[in-house]
Write a protein that holds these residues in place. Structure first.
Motif, PDB file in Angstrom:
ATOM      1  N   GLN A 217       6.033   4.234  13.084  1.00  0.00           N
ATOM      2  CA  GLN A 217       6.739   3.682  11.936  1.00  0.00           C
ATOM      3  C   GLN A 217       6.997   2.193  12.145  1.00  0.00           C
ATOM      4  O   GLN A 217       7.335   1.754  13.247  1.00  0.00           O
ATOM      5  CB  GLN A 217       8.076   4.406  11.720  1.00  0.00           C
ATOM      6  CG  GLN A 217       7.950   5.858  11.307  1.00  0.00           C
ATOM      7  CD  GLN A 217       7.530   6.007   9.856  1.00  0.00           C
ATOM      8  OE1 GLN A 217       7.878   5.197   9.011  1.00  0.00           O
ATOM      9  NE2 GLN A 217       6.779   7.076   9.563  1.00  0.00           N
ATOM     10  N   LEU A 218       6.833   1.427  11.070  1.00  0.00           N
ATOM     11  CA  LEU A 218       7.149   0.009  11.078  1.00  0.00           C
ATOM     12  C   LEU A 218       8.186  -0.232   9.994  1.00  0.00           C
ATOM     13  O   LEU A 218       7.946   0.077   8.821  1.00  0.00           O
ATOM     14  CB  LEU A 218       5.893  -0.824  10.797  1.00  0.00           C
ATOM     15  CG  LEU A 218       6.083  -2.341  10.764  1.00  0.00           C
ATOM     16  CD1 LEU A 218       6.431  -2.857  12.160  1.00  0.00           C
ATOM     17  CD2 LEU A 218       4.815  -3.029  10.274  1.00  0.00           C
ATOM     18  N   GLN A 219       9.323  -0.754  10.394  1.00  0.00           N
ATOM     19  CA  GLN A 219      10.404  -0.929   9.435  1.00  0.00           C
ATOM     20  C   GLN A 219      10.003  -1.900   8.336  1.00  0.00           C
ATOM     21  O   GLN A 219       9.453  -2.960   8.584  1.00  0.00           O
ATOM     22  CB  GLN A 219      11.669  -1.453  10.149  1.00  0.00           C
ATOM     23  CG  GLN A 219      12.871  -1.568   9.231  1.00  0.00           C
ATOM     24  CD  GLN A 219      14.113  -2.009   9.990  1.00  0.00           C
ATOM     25  OE1 GLN A 219      14.127  -2.008  11.222  1.00  0.00           O
ATOM     26  NE2 GLN A 219      15.155  -2.386   9.267  1.00  0.00           N
ATOM     27  N   GLN A 220      10.288  -1.528   7.092  1.00  0.00           N
ATOM     28  CA  GLN A 220      10.030  -2.364   5.936  1.00  0.00           C
ATOM     29  C   GLN A 220      11.342  -2.600   5.185  1.00  0.00           C
ATOM     30  O   GLN A 220      12.197  -1.717   5.120  1.00  0.00           O
ATOM     31  CB  GLN A 220       9.015  -1.690   5.002  1.00  0.00           C
ATOM     32  CG  GLN A 220       7.632  -1.505   5.594  1.00  0.00           C
ATOM     33  CD  GLN A 220       6.851  -2.802   5.655  1.00  0.00           C
ATOM     34  OE1 GLN A 220       7.235  -3.795   5.012  1.00  0.00           O
ATOM     35  NE2 GLN A 220       5.786  -2.814   6.426  1.00  0.00           N
ATOM     36  N   PRO A 221      11.568  -3.762   4.592  1.00  0.00           N
ATOM     37  CA  PRO A 221      10.691  -4.935   4.635  1.00  0.00           C
ATOM     38  C   PRO A 221      10.805  -5.671   5.969  1.00  0.00           C
ATOM     39  O   PRO A 221      11.758  -5.460   6.724  1.00  0.00           O
ATOM     40  CB  PRO A 221      11.220  -5.797   3.494  1.00  0.00           C
ATOM     41  CG  PRO A 221      12.662  -5.473   3.434  1.00  0.00           C
ATOM     42  CD  PRO A 221      12.768  -4.008   3.766  1.00  0.00           C
ATOM     43  N   LEU A 222       9.816  -6.505   6.261  1.00  0.00           N
ATOM     44  CA  LEU A 222       9.858  -7.300   7.461  1.00  0.00           C
ATOM     45  C   LEU A 222      10.786  -8.490   7.269  1.00  0.00           C
ATOM     46  O   LEU A 222      10.879  -9.047   6.190  1.00  0.00           O
ATOM     47  CB  LEU A 222       8.434  -7.784   7.813  1.00  0.00           C
ATOM     48  CG  LEU A 222       7.393  -6.701   8.061  1.00  0.00           C
ATOM     49  CD1 LEU A 222       6.029  -7.354   8.265  1.00  0.00           C
ATOM     50  CD2 LEU A 222       7.767  -5.864   9.260  1.00  0.00           C
ATOM     51  N   TYR A 223      11.474  -8.842   8.345  1.00  0.00           N
ATOM     52  CA  TYR A 223      12.404  -9.975   8.276  1.00  0.00           C
ATOM     53  C   TYR A 223      11.948 -11.101   9.191  1.00  0.00           C
ATOM     54  O   TYR A 223      11.409 -10.853  10.268  1.00  0.00           O
ATOM     55  CB  TYR A 223      13.830  -9.540   8.672  1.00  0.00           C
ATOM     56  CG  TYR A 223      14.443  -8.576   7.711  1.00  0.00           C
ATOM     57  CD1 TYR A 223      15.103  -9.036   6.561  1.00  0.00           C
ATOM     58  CD2 TYR A 223      14.376  -7.195   7.922  1.00  0.00           C
ATOM     59  CE1 TYR A 223      15.669  -8.143   5.666  1.00  0.00           C
ATOM     60  CE2 TYR A 223      14.939  -6.303   7.025  1.00  0.00           C
ATOM     61  CZ  TYR A 223      15.588  -6.780   5.913  1.00  0.00           C
ATOM     62  OH  TYR A 223      16.152  -5.900   5.017  1.00  0.00           O
TER      63      TYR A 223
ATOM     64  N   ASP B 194       0.823  -1.202   0.000  1.00  0.00           N
ATOM     65  CA  ASP B 194       0.000   0.000   0.000  1.00  0.00           C
ATOM     66  C   ASP B 194       0.861   1.257   0.000  1.00  0.00           C
ATOM     67  O   ASP B 194       2.085   1.208   0.157  1.00  0.00           O
ATOM     68  CB  ASP B 194      -0.927   0.024   1.229  1.00  0.00           C
ATOM     69  CG  ASP B 194      -2.058  -0.975   1.107  1.00  0.00           C
ATOM     70  OD1 ASP B 194      -2.280  -1.474  -0.008  1.00  0.00           O
ATOM     71  OD2 ASP B 194      -2.701  -1.270   2.134  1.00  0.00           O
ATOM     72  N   PHE B 195       0.197   2.406  -0.128  1.00  0.00           N
ATOM     73  CA  PHE B 195       0.881   3.692  -0.066  1.00  0.00           C
ATOM     74  C   PHE B 195       1.566   3.856   1.291  1.00  0.00           C
ATOM     75  O   PHE B 195       0.963   3.639   2.332  1.00  0.00           O
ATOM     76  CB  PHE B 195      -0.140   4.819  -0.265  1.00  0.00           C
ATOM     77  CG  PHE B 195       0.386   6.201   0.010  1.00  0.00           C
ATOM     78  CD1 PHE B 195       1.136   6.863  -0.940  1.00  0.00           C
ATOM     79  CD2 PHE B 195       0.139   6.817   1.225  1.00  0.00           C
ATOM     80  CE1 PHE B 195       1.632   8.132  -0.685  1.00  0.00           C
ATOM     81  CE2 PHE B 195       0.621   8.084   1.496  1.00  0.00           C
ATOM     82  CZ  PHE B 195       1.370   8.746   0.532  1.00  0.00           C
ATOM     83  N   ASN B 196       2.821   4.221   1.283  1.00  0.00           N
ATOM     84  CA  ASN B 196       3.605   4.493   2.494  1.00  0.00           C
ATOM     85  C   ASN B 196       3.409   3.379   3.531  1.00  0.00           C
ATOM     86  O   ASN B 196       2.884   3.593   4.622  1.00  0.00           O
ATOM     87  CB  ASN B 196       3.181   5.840   3.083  1.00  0.00           C
ATOM     88  CG  ASN B 196       4.200   6.377   4.080  1.00  0.00           C
ATOM     89  OD1 ASN B 196       5.210   5.722   4.370  1.00  0.00           O
ATOM     90  ND2 ASN B 196       3.932   7.554   4.612  1.00  0.00           N
ATOM     91  N   PRO B 197       3.867   2.156   3.221  1.00  0.00           N
ATOM     92  CA  PRO B 197       3.596   1.008   4.099  1.00  0.00           C
ATOM     93  C   PRO B 197       4.268   1.099   5.462  1.00  0.00           C
ATOM     94  O   PRO B 197       3.825   0.441   6.407  1.00  0.00           O
ATOM     95  CB  PRO B 197       4.140  -0.176   3.299  1.00  0.00           C
ATOM     96  CG  PRO B 197       5.171   0.413   2.387  1.00  0.00           C
ATOM     97  CD  PRO B 197       4.653   1.769   2.030  1.00  0.00           C
TER      98      PRO B 197
END
Length: 442
Positions: free
Chosen positions: A433-439, A392-395
């Motif tokens: 904020q949620l760091q992307q990508p998830l690991y 999505d926009f600004n994940p």
């Protein structure tokens, strides 16, 4: 006898001529004075242009004497409580209820289906042949047609079906924003004591602002709302001080109400769930009937922090009104349903002490579950978060919803079924904020 070379007779004639000449001059002067225009006096700071005519004052219309039945969508045929209330408020058995299918892509079929349901509960309902997509009809002409207007005036109740609320306003409001003759007739029914009911799209039009081409809730928190895009003018039956939304708990829409309320200056918002209705009478008492309940948002003491980048709000108040509960929009007084009246929750004897948390606060009924779990809990706050699809926009951007009990928070529990009313929890929303990508862990 001569005087300086003139006889007395000559002197008399001479004086007589002078007297007649003086009279003539005086008459001419008088005529000149009367025909000379009087110069205008210029008052400092005022224009010398002639003043425009003051338009007559607009007529003061009496407040509506009727009732509203605002349905959150998905109203089932077997929900007798709601259908019967509509018929009752329209006058009881045999009540003439005009049905607008205007919101539907197939308005004729939608109107007839609702007519059949109302008639099952004793009404003499009929379809109003007006809609943007009504077959073989010019909706602009139909909205001004005296026969259509007469049909509406013959009713003691009006019902707006679901679909797209923009089709309703397009059919009933002229391009310049003024009322069509058909819309004026609907208001006449409402002012004269009739009921105006609406489900889904028919509920959205009840406030002066409605959702129009709405984005998903999370995107509206991220990107904001704009007039003519996400929101547009509604028909305003409930008044200009209350914002209305629908399909609320099932679709987690409570959060999308807040940016609209802030933008348009609403302090109070009511969101009604599916298969449930809010009945609003002339005294502005709100009663919840049907299957579920409604969320009440109060932003009268809420603030936003301009120093925080992204949507945020603090000190909003959120309440859950269950079926049978009442709330007055003027006095802000709450009355619990009879089965809860004597069962106010004691904060000193909580039912549980478990932390309350959800990682999908915008999910189906998630906010209600959190509120109920918090109000009868030793914990003083609960947290829910909302993140979107990684594509999505600004994940990376999400939001934290923090719910807190205050000295004004109150809960009621039913003595008959597992049901609660929850009043005046504080709600704060801030971006996270949620760091992307998830690991993944290895």
């Amino acid at each position: 006898m001569k005087v300086t070379g003139l006889t007395l007779r000559q002197l008399g004639l001479h004086l007589c001529m002078l007297w007649l000449l003086a009279l003539a001059c005086a008459a001419q002067a008088a005529t000149t004075i009367q025909t000379t225009p009087v110069p205008k006096v210029q008052v400092p700071g005022k224009s010398s242009k002639p003043a425009k005519a003051v338009p007559p004052p607009k007529p003061v219309l009496a407040p509506p004497a009727g009732n509203l039945v605002i349905i959150g969508g998905g109203l089932r045929t077997e929900n007798a409580e709601v259908w019967q209330r509509i018929v009752q408020l329209a006058g009881g058995k045999g009540a003439r209820i005009g049905v607008f299918g205007s919101a539907s892509i197939n308005p004729e079929n939608a109107a007839q289906a609702t007519v059949n349901k109302l008639n099952q509960y004793g009404a003499q309902a009929f379809a109003i042949p007006l809609g943007v997509t009504w077959p073989n009809s010019d909706y602009r002409k139909a909205a001004e047609d005296p026969e259509t207007v007469a049909m509406i005036h013959s009713a003691t109740g009006i019902y707006f079906t679901g679909g797209d609320q923009a089709r309703i306003t397009r059919a009933l409001v002229r391009p310049d924003g003024s009322h069509t003759a058909a819309l004026d007739a609907v208001w006449d029914v409402y002012r004269d004591g009739g009921v105006v009911a609406g489900s889904s799209a028919g509920a959205a039009i009840m406030s002066t602002t409605m959702f129009y081409d709405a984005k998903p809730t999370l995107d509206m928190l991220k990107q904001g709302v704009n007039d003519g895009h996400e929101i547009a003018p509604g028909l305003g039956f409930i008044g200009d001080d209350v914002f209305v939304d629908q399909h609320l708990l099932v679709r987690g829409r409570f959060a999308r109400m807040i940016p609209v309320m802030l933008k348009k200056g609403y302090q109070i918002g009511l969101g009604i769930d599916e298969n449930t209705a809010m009945v609003v009478n002339a005294k502005r008492d709100v009663e919840i009937i049907g299957y579920s309940g409604a969320l009440l948002l109060d932003l009268s003491a809420a603030i936003t922090d301009r120093g925080i980048k992204g949507f945020n709000i603090s000190n909003a108040t959120i309440s859950y009104l269950d079926r049978g509960d009442k709330f007055n929009l003027v006095s802000r007084e709450f009355t619990p349903s009879p089965d809860k009246a004597d069962n106010k929750l004691d904060p000193n004897q909580p039912d549980t002490r478990e932390p309350v948390y959800t990682n999908d606060i915008l999910g189906n009924n998630a906010v209600l579950d959190l509120m109920v779990n918090l109000i009868d809990n030793a914990q003083q706050e609960a947290i829910g978060i909302a993140f979107g699809n990684p594509r999505d926009f600004n994940p990376e951007l999400g939001f934290e919803f923090r719910f807190s009990k205050t000295i004004n928070s109150v809960g009621y529990s039913s003595t008959e079924v597992e049901a609660y009313s929850v009043l005046k929890l504080r709600m704060d929303i801030r971006p996270i904020q949620l760091q992307q990508p998830l690991y993944r862990y290895r």
